[in-house]
Design an enzyme around this catalytic site. Structure first.
Site, PDB file in Angstrom:
ATOM      1  N   CYS A   3       2.959  13.606   8.740  1.00  0.00           N
ATOM      2  CA  CYS A   3       2.609  13.621  10.159  1.00  0.00           C
ATOM      3  C   CYS A   3       2.163  15.024  10.558  1.00  0.00           C
ATOM      4  CB  CYS A   3       3.787  13.181  11.010  1.00  0.00           C
ATOM      5  SG  CYS A   3       3.470  13.258  12.790  1.00  0.00           S
ATOM      6  N   CYS A  11       5.600  17.557  17.985  1.00  0.00           N
ATOM      7  CA  CYS A  11       6.443  16.388  18.228  1.00  0.00           C
ATOM      8  C   CYS A  11       7.504  16.337  17.144  1.00  0.00           C
ATOM      9  CB  CYS A  11       5.623  15.099  18.224  1.00  0.00           C
ATOM     10  SG  CYS A  11       6.626  13.601  18.453  1.00  0.00           S
ATOM     11  N   CYS A  90      -0.322   8.897  16.157  1.00  0.00           N
ATOM     12  CA  CYS A  90       1.051   8.717  15.659  1.00  0.00           C
ATOM     13  C   CYS A  90       1.090   7.659  14.562  1.00  0.00           C
ATOM     14  CB  CYS A  90       1.973   8.312  16.808  1.00  0.00           C
ATOM     15  SG  CYS A  90       3.663   7.918  16.287  1.00  0.00           S
ATOM     16  N   CYS A 365      22.394  -1.764  18.956  1.00  0.00           N
ATOM     17  CA  CYS A 365      21.487  -0.679  18.592  1.00  0.00           C
ATOM     18  C   CYS A 365      22.203   0.667  18.632  1.00  0.00           C
ATOM     19  CB  CYS A 365      20.256  -0.666  19.503  1.00  0.00           C
ATOM     20  SG  CYS A 365      20.637  -0.435  21.253  1.00  0.00           S
TER      21      CYS A 365
END
Length: 407
Positions: A3, A11, A90, A365
């Site tokens: 990335c 980021c 992204c 979660c």
């Protein structure tokens, strides 16, 4: 996954980027087992093999903060000074989703949608929210400060629909307040279609603009399939799905119980005997009820149930208040809970402990809040558990558990 945004330091959301994916998954399993290992009722739990995800290109959602200017908009995040950081490339986004983002940025310019300037508190367009279905169709929501840009969006919408042929639902969401809230209460649907069809695990779920759906379609399918398998194992006559969202667990449960008009049993072998009219082996009809605070999600779930002929019911309401108002004689055989990250909380966890509910399917979660809730439910023992990696490259994951009453 490589990335450029991460390497450049613009980021850092993917905090585990750079770690081999098998190591990430193993660490999540260890984390879940360690947290739940401190819960006495989890001592004898059987852990199923974890469900892995593609390490890139798995997201079906893009939640993009809009920054920059009308002529040079950014879609991504804001930096510490409130300036836009463009993240259209992204690598977590599914390919069709990523391909749509430059088109949407061009639409911002074409429709003259002024990005909202957070430090200056001026502008209109706050977020662009995009959802991708398994069929490659899209829902796009423009979160705006007011209805002022509505006429311009409508004027240029034919261009957008022409350039993005898979675009099915477009809406404006009005969020007038200056605070960190993703969306507002008012939704203006601008297309003829008002829901996106999300095909997952044999279910055709209708997703309306303000309805929640899991971020990872492939792992969501595995989650619903495991839930259905546990339902078949328990064979309840009555099921509640609290925090049901668009009804994934409830609808999967109804199908697993044979609740189909043609008498077939989805997921069963081809040689399995059919049953008449969505009935249990003794001829009774299973009662499946979903409860969700979002009226939009309830409308989505109800539409799916009616169009697929699945006799599950859905009501809008607070899950805890619904449970606490229930008479002891009306407690179901199985309660499914899939709460937000904060967990069930003391009131609902205590109700589950004292209600006499024989079985609970808890999908979480946040394993920390799951562990805290389980401490409040010592009479419900974890029979089986499974980690499902809904969020690769991050420390987050889903953990599903089947609990049965032992005291």
């Amino acid at each position: 996954m490589q990335c450029a945004y991460f390497d450049a330091g613009v980021c850092r959301s993917c905090t585990h980027l750079g770690e081999p994916y098998p190591d990430q998954l193993a660490a999540k399993v260890t984390h879940a087992q360690t947290l739940l290992g401190d819960v006495p009722s989890a001592a004898g739990a059987v852990w199923l093999d974890p469900v892995a995800s593609p390490s890139a290109g798995f997201r079906n959602k893009a939640k993009m903060v809009v920054g920059g200017t009308v002529d040079a908009p950014t879609l991504g995040i804001l930096d510490e000074l409130g300036r836009g950081v463009d993240l259209q490339g992204c690598g977590l986004h599914s390919e069709p989703l990523a391909a749509a983002l430059p088109v949407l940025a061009a639409f911002v310019t074409r429709a003259r949608l002024e990005p909202y300037d957070v430090p200056a508190r001026r502008g209109e367009l706050k977020h662009v929210l995009v959802t991708l279905s398994a069929d490659g169709e899209l829902m796009v929501r423009f979160v705006v400060r007011s209805t002022e840009p509505e006429a311009r969006v409508r004027k240029h919408l034919p261009w957008l629909l022409d350039v993005l042929p898979g675009l099915r639902v477009v809406s404006l969401n009005v969020q007038p307040e200056h605070k960190a809230v993703l969306e507002g209460a008012r939704e203006i649907v601008l297309t003829e279609a008002s829901s996106l069809l999300m095909r997952v695990g044999g279910l055709d779920l209708h997703l309306r603009p303000q309805s929640f759906f899991q971020t990872n379609t492939q792992v969501a399918a595995a989650l619903y399939a495991q839930g259905a398998a546990w339902v078949r194992d328990v064979r309840p006559r009555s099921v509640w799905d609290l925090y049901c969202g668009v009804g994934g667990f409830a609808l999967a449960a109804a199908r697993a119980l044979g609740a189909l008009p043609d008498g077939s049993v989805p997921g069963a072998s081809s040689g399995a005997a059919s049953r008449p009219g969505g009935t249990l082996p003794d001829g009774s009809v299973p009662d499946v009820l979903g409860v969700e605070v979002s009226e939009e999600a309830v409308a989505s779930a109800t539409l799916t149930a009616s169009t697929q002929g699945i006799p599950a019911r859905f009501v809008a309401g607070d899950a805890t208040a619904f449970a606490l108002a229930t008479a002891p004689s009306d407690v179901p055989d199985l309660v499914i809970v899939n709460p937000p990250r904060r967990g069930l909380g003391p009131a609902l966890a205590t109700w589950l402990e004292t209600s006499g509910v024989p079985n609970v399917l808890y999908s979480s979660c946040n394993a920390r809040t799951l562990a805290a809730d389980l401490q409040a439910m010592p009479s419900l023992t974890i029979r089986t558990a499974q980690v499902l990696d809904m969020f690769p490259q991050t420390p987050h994951y889903e953990v599903a558990t089947l609990l049965s009453r032992t005291a």
